[in-house]
Write an enzyme that holds these catalytic residues in place. Structure first.
Site, PDB file in Angstrom:
ATOM      1  N   ASP A   9      -0.996   7.069   3.428  1.00 40.81           N
ATOM      2  CA  ASP A   9       0.437   6.375   3.983  1.00 40.81           C
ATOM      3  C   ASP A   9      -0.594   5.700   5.483  1.00 40.81           C
ATOM      4  O   ASP A   9      -1.213   5.531   6.272  1.00 40.81           O
ATOM      5  CB  ASP A   9       0.975   7.815   4.445  1.00 40.81           C
ATOM      6  CG  ASP A   9       2.374   7.244   4.840  1.00 40.81           C
ATOM      7  OD1 ASP A   9       2.622   6.427   4.405  1.00 40.81           O
ATOM      8  OD2 ASP A   9       3.250   8.240   4.710  1.00 40.81           O
ATOM      9  N   TRP A  60       1.208  -0.191  10.032  1.00 40.76           N
ATOM     10  CA  TRP A  60      -0.516  -0.872  10.708  1.00 40.76           C
ATOM     11  C   TRP A  60      -0.081  -2.090  10.465  1.00 40.76           C
ATOM     12  O   TRP A  60      -0.962  -2.774  11.454  1.00 40.76           O
ATOM     13  CB  TRP A  60      -1.562  -0.448   9.272  1.00 40.76           C
ATOM     14  CG  TRP A  60      -3.083  -0.600   9.599  1.00 40.76           C
ATOM     15  CD1 TRP A  60      -4.027  -0.637  10.852  1.00 40.76           C
ATOM     16  CD2 TRP A  60      -3.691  -2.567   9.032  1.00 40.76           C
ATOM     17  NE1 TRP A  60      -5.018  -1.890  10.600  1.00 40.76           N
ATOM     18  CE2 TRP A  60      -3.994  -2.356   9.960  1.00 40.76           C
ATOM     19  CE3 TRP A  60      -2.409  -3.217   8.335  1.00 40.76           C
ATOM     20  CZ2 TRP A  60      -5.072  -3.892   9.605  1.00 40.76           C
ATOM     21  CZ3 TRP A  60      -3.788  -4.399   8.478  1.00 40.76           C
ATOM     22  CH2 TRP A  60      -5.102  -5.094   9.021  1.00 40.76           C
ATOM     23  N   ARG A  76       3.829  -6.269   5.556  1.00 40.68           N
ATOM     24  CA  ARG A  76       3.835  -4.781   5.460  1.00 40.68           C
ATOM     25  C   ARG A  76       2.713  -4.492   4.208  1.00 40.68           C
ATOM     26  O   ARG A  76       1.487  -4.500   4.189  1.00 40.68           O
ATOM     27  CB  ARG A  76       5.127  -4.082   4.568  1.00 40.68           C
ATOM     28  CG  ARG A  76       5.788  -3.642   5.178  1.00 40.68           C
ATOM     29  CD  ARG A  76       6.850  -2.910   4.813  1.00 40.68           C
ATOM     30  NE  ARG A  76       6.450  -1.927   3.929  1.00 40.68           N
ATOM     31  CZ  ARG A  76       6.373  -0.798   4.665  1.00 40.68           C
ATOM     32  NH1 ARG A  76       6.964  -0.466   6.260  1.00 40.68           N
ATOM     33  NH2 ARG A  76       6.545   0.100   3.761  1.00 40.68           N
ATOM     34  N   HIS A 132      -1.378  -3.344   2.579  1.00 42.28           N
ATOM     35  CA  HIS A 132      -0.999  -2.702   1.367  1.00 42.28           C
ATOM     36  C   HIS A 132      -2.408  -3.579   0.473  1.00 42.28           C
ATOM     37  O   HIS A 132      -3.035  -2.682   0.815  1.00 42.28           O
ATOM     38  CB  HIS A 132      -0.219  -3.056   0.479  1.00 42.28           C
ATOM     39  CG  HIS A 132       0.927  -2.116   0.442  1.00 42.28           C
ATOM     40  ND1 HIS A 132       0.897  -1.375   1.304  1.00 42.28           N
ATOM     41  CD2 HIS A 132       2.199  -2.334   0.344  1.00 42.28           C
ATOM     42  CE1 HIS A 132       2.130  -0.479   0.955  1.00 42.28           C
ATOM     43  NE2 HIS A 132       2.807  -1.336   0.912  1.00 42.28           N
ATOM     44  N   SER A 145       4.724   6.253  -5.318  1.00 40.99           N
ATOM     45  CA  SER A 145       5.209   7.754  -5.871  1.00 40.99           C
ATOM     46  C   SER A 145       6.781   7.541  -6.829  1.00 40.99           C
ATOM     47  O   SER A 145       6.611   6.077  -6.444  1.00 40.99           O
ATOM     48  CB  SER A 145       5.343   8.200  -4.375  1.00 40.99           C
ATOM     49  OG  SER A 145       6.745   8.272  -4.256  1.00 40.99           O
ATOM     50  N   GLU A 198       9.615   7.588  -5.648  1.00 44.08           N
ATOM     51  CA  GLU A 198      10.691   7.652  -4.908  1.00 44.08           C
ATOM     52  C   GLU A 198      10.158   5.745  -4.447  1.00 44.08           C
ATOM     53  O   GLU A 198      11.302   5.390  -3.656  1.00 44.08           O
ATOM     54  CB  GLU A 198      10.649   7.905  -4.094  1.00 44.08           C
ATOM     55  CG  GLU A 198      11.543   9.303  -4.380  1.00 44.08           C
ATOM     56  CD  GLU A 198      10.060  10.502  -5.119  1.00 44.08           C
ATOM     57  OE1 GLU A 198       9.019   9.958  -4.904  1.00 44.08           O
ATOM     58  OE2 GLU A 198      10.876  11.566  -5.910  1.00 44.08           O
ATOM     59  N   TRP A 255       9.322   3.477  -6.485  1.00 46.32           N
ATOM     60  CA  TRP A 255      10.421   2.674  -6.733  1.00 46.32           C
ATOM     61  C   TRP A 255      11.445   1.688  -6.597  1.00 46.32           C
ATOM     62  O   TRP A 255      11.773   1.018  -6.390  1.00 46.32           O
ATOM     63  CB  TRP A 255      10.716   2.965  -8.161  1.00 46.32           C
ATOM     64  CG  TRP A 255       9.687   3.176  -9.096  1.00 46.32           C
ATOM     65  CD1 TRP A 255       8.578   4.554 -10.478  1.00 46.32           C
ATOM     66  CD2 TRP A 255       8.619   1.986  -9.584  1.00 46.32           C
ATOM     67  NE1 TRP A 255       8.062   4.201 -10.502  1.00 46.32           N
ATOM     68  CE2 TRP A 255       7.528   2.998 -10.705  1.00 46.32           C
ATOM     69  CE3 TRP A 255       8.380   0.724  -9.951  1.00 46.32           C
ATOM     70  CZ2 TRP A 255       6.607   2.116 -11.622  1.00 46.32           C
ATOM     71  CZ3 TRP A 255       7.802   0.171 -10.540  1.00 46.32           C
ATOM     72  CH2 TRP A 255       6.821   0.578 -10.748  1.00 46.32           C
ATOM     73  N   LEU A 306     -18.273  10.572 -10.242  1.00 47.61           N
ATOM     74  CA  LEU A 306     -17.073  11.058  -9.363  1.00 47.61           C
ATOM     75  C   LEU A 306     -15.392  10.525  -9.968  1.00 47.61           C
ATOM     76  O   LEU A 306     -15.897   8.870 -10.441  1.00 47.61           O
ATOM     77  CB  LEU A 306     -16.599  10.291  -8.258  1.00 47.61           C
ATOM     78  CG  LEU A 306     -15.428  10.306  -7.184  1.00 47.61           C
ATOM     79  CD1 LEU A 306     -14.671  11.774  -6.303  1.00 47.61           C
ATOM     80  CD2 LEU A 306     -15.220   9.082  -6.244  1.00 47.61           C
ATOM     81  N   GLU A 342      -6.371  23.396   1.432  1.00 51.06           N
ATOM     82  CA  GLU A 342      -6.498  23.253   2.631  1.00 51.06           C
ATOM     83  C   GLU A 342      -5.868  21.900   3.179  1.00 51.06           C
ATOM     84  O   GLU A 342      -6.196  21.045   2.621  1.00 51.06           O
ATOM     85  CB  GLU A 342      -8.250  23.315   3.067  1.00 51.06           C
ATOM     86  CG  GLU A 342      -8.727  24.943   3.059  1.00 51.06           C
ATOM     87  CD  GLU A 342      -7.734  25.913   3.547  1.00 51.06           C
ATOM     88  OE1 GLU A 342      -7.543  25.686   4.730  1.00 51.06           O
ATOM     89  OE2 GLU A 342      -7.388  27.133   3.175  1.00 51.06           O
TER      90      GLU A 342
HETATM   91  C1  IPE Z   1       4.042   8.816   0.476  1.00 51.99           C
HETATM   92  O1  IPE Z   1       4.070   7.762   1.073  1.00 51.99           O
HETATM   93  C2  IPE Z   1       3.411   7.966  -1.166  1.00 51.99           C
HETATM   94  C3  IPE Z   1       2.217   7.612  -1.093  1.00 51.99           C
HETATM   95  C4  IPE Z   1       1.377   7.164   0.079  1.00 51.99           C
HETATM   96  C5  IPE Z   1       2.168   7.042  -1.995  1.00 51.99           C
HETATM   97  P1  IPE Z   1       5.725   7.196   1.563  1.00 51.99           P
HETATM   98  O2  IPE Z   1       5.381   6.803   2.477  1.00 51.99           O
HETATM   99  O3  IPE Z   1       6.245   7.346   0.280  1.00 51.99           O
HETATM  100  O4  IPE Z   1       6.330   8.852   1.430  1.00 51.99           O
HETATM  101  P2  IPE Z   1       7.530   9.131   2.711  1.00 51.99           P
HETATM  102  O5  IPE Z   1       8.232   7.974   2.122  1.00 51.99           O
HETATM  103  O6  IPE Z   1       6.960   8.777   4.137  1.00 51.99           O
HETATM  104  O7  IPE Z   1       7.864  10.753   3.429  1.00 51.99           O
HETATM  105  C1  IPE Z   2       1.119   3.805   2.364  1.00 51.07           C
HETATM  106  O1  IPE Z   2       2.243   2.944   2.663  1.00 51.07           O
HETATM  107  C2  IPE Z   2       1.780   3.800   0.892  1.00 51.07           C
HETATM  108  C3  IPE Z   2       2.224   3.749  -0.343  1.00 51.07           C
HETATM  109  C4  IPE Z   2       3.165   4.309  -0.899  1.00 51.07           C
HETATM  110  C5  IPE Z   2       2.608   2.301  -1.499  1.00 51.07           C
HETATM  111  P1  IPE Z   2       3.733   2.917   3.442  1.00 51.07           P
HETATM  112  O2  IPE Z   2       3.731   1.195   2.683  1.00 51.07           O
HETATM  113  O3  IPE Z   2       3.916   3.854   3.396  1.00 51.07           O
HETATM  114  O4  IPE Z   2       2.818   2.358   4.984  1.00 51.07           O
HETATM  115  P2  IPE Z   2       3.661   3.745   6.518  1.00 51.07           P
HETATM  116  O5  IPE Z   2       4.381   4.576   5.952  1.00 51.07           O
HETATM  117  O6  IPE Z   2       5.711   2.395   5.595  1.00 51.07           O
HETATM  118  O7  IPE Z   2       3.608   2.821   6.994  1.00 51.07           O
HETATM  119 MG    MG Z   3       4.578   5.861   4.090  1.00 50.01          MG
END
Ligand code: IPE
Ligand code: IPE
Ligand code: MG
Length: 255
Positions: A22, A27, A35, A39, A67, A69, A71, A133, A211
């Protein structure tokens, strides 16, 4: 880095490490970038962490990449992510093979765009002989989705008469989850970058006794050293699985 590697107990390497990657968006934002640039940079971290996990002998690395969500994000970001995942998988395949890494995935494969599906399938096939791995990507995945799918499979078996409702126990349910065929189903260690203290629908069944390590670092900044430090912290933990400290000391089950 060498010193960190040396201080790791080779007999207590977690067999399965799962990571909630995350912080890509934050970043990028902190640098005034889009954004999607976060990625792109995050893919470099995936390469680094796969390398170091493989080097120290982790058996399975599950990375939460997208995830169920996710989508619901703006369509342009979803499209960019899906495109990036496909491109990155294809580009990295030769290195995965060289490092004896096998690519797998958990999640709703059918919901992925056709192009990403093709590239993923190409990499599954090209690395299926690799014995090192297991790099397991969670894509269009959520823990609740997986448990619902498992419930459906069990219900279908019960309706067919191949199992009876009374046969259903924890082991049988776990055997129908998408993680059942991994070298080890439950992660020993769950890492979350980006500082949020939540599990965001990741591996809900499997993390029962994992953990947990949370770092404030955003995923693109997460280094090999950070990963090794998380392993070291893990090795200092006492895993009690509900028992007392004295019991654990007596039967030597802390691993
Ligand atoms: C969790 O990150 C999902 C992934 C890293 C793919 P999100 O950015 O979607 O999580 P929330 O929305 O902050 O809980
Ligand atoms: C995690 O980074 C990657 C995915 C969920 C695909 P985010 O895109 O959620 O980045 P933040 O949490 O908005 O910084
Ligand atoms: Mg995030």
């Amino acid at each position: 880095m060498e010193k960190l590697i040396e201080s790791i107990d080779r007999n207590r390497i977690p067999a399965h490490v799962a990571i909630i990657m995350d912080g890509n968006g934050r970043w990028a934002k902190s640098r005034g970038l889009d954004r999607s640039e976060g990625h792109v940079e995050g893919v470099n971290t995936v390469r680094r962490i796969t390398e170091i996990a493989s080097e120290i002998g982790v058996g399975c690395l599950t990375l939460y990449a997208f995830s169920t969500e996710n989508w619901n994000r703006p369509q342009a970001e979803v499209d960019a992510l899906m495109h990036l995942i496909g491109i990155a998988i294809e580009r990295e395949t030769p290195d995965l093979i060289r490092n004896n890494v096998r690519l797998r995935m958990i999640g709703d494969f059918g919901r992925m765009p056709e192009d990403a599906r093709k590239r993923l399938q190409g990499c599954f096939d090209a690395t299926s002989h690799c014995t090192g791995l297991v790099l397991n990507l969670a894509l269009s995945y959520s823990g609740r989705w997986d448990i619902v799918e498992a419930a459906r499979l069990l219900a279908a078996d019960a309706a067919k008469g191949t199992i009876a409702p009374d046969d259903i126990d924890g082991n049988l349910l776990a055997s129908r989850l998408s993680t059942a065929s991994l070298p080890q189903q439950d992660p020993d260690l769950l890492i979350r970058t980006g500082g949020d203290l939540r599990v965001s629908n990741f591996l809900l069944w499997e993390i029962a006794y994992s953990e947990i390590e949370v770092t404030d670092k955003y995923w693109p900044d997460f280094s090999k050293e950070d990963f090794l430090q998380a392993i070291l912290n893990y090795q200092k933990r006492e895993r009690r699985f509900g028992k007392t400290s004295e019991q654990i000391a007596a039967d030597g089950t802390n691993k």
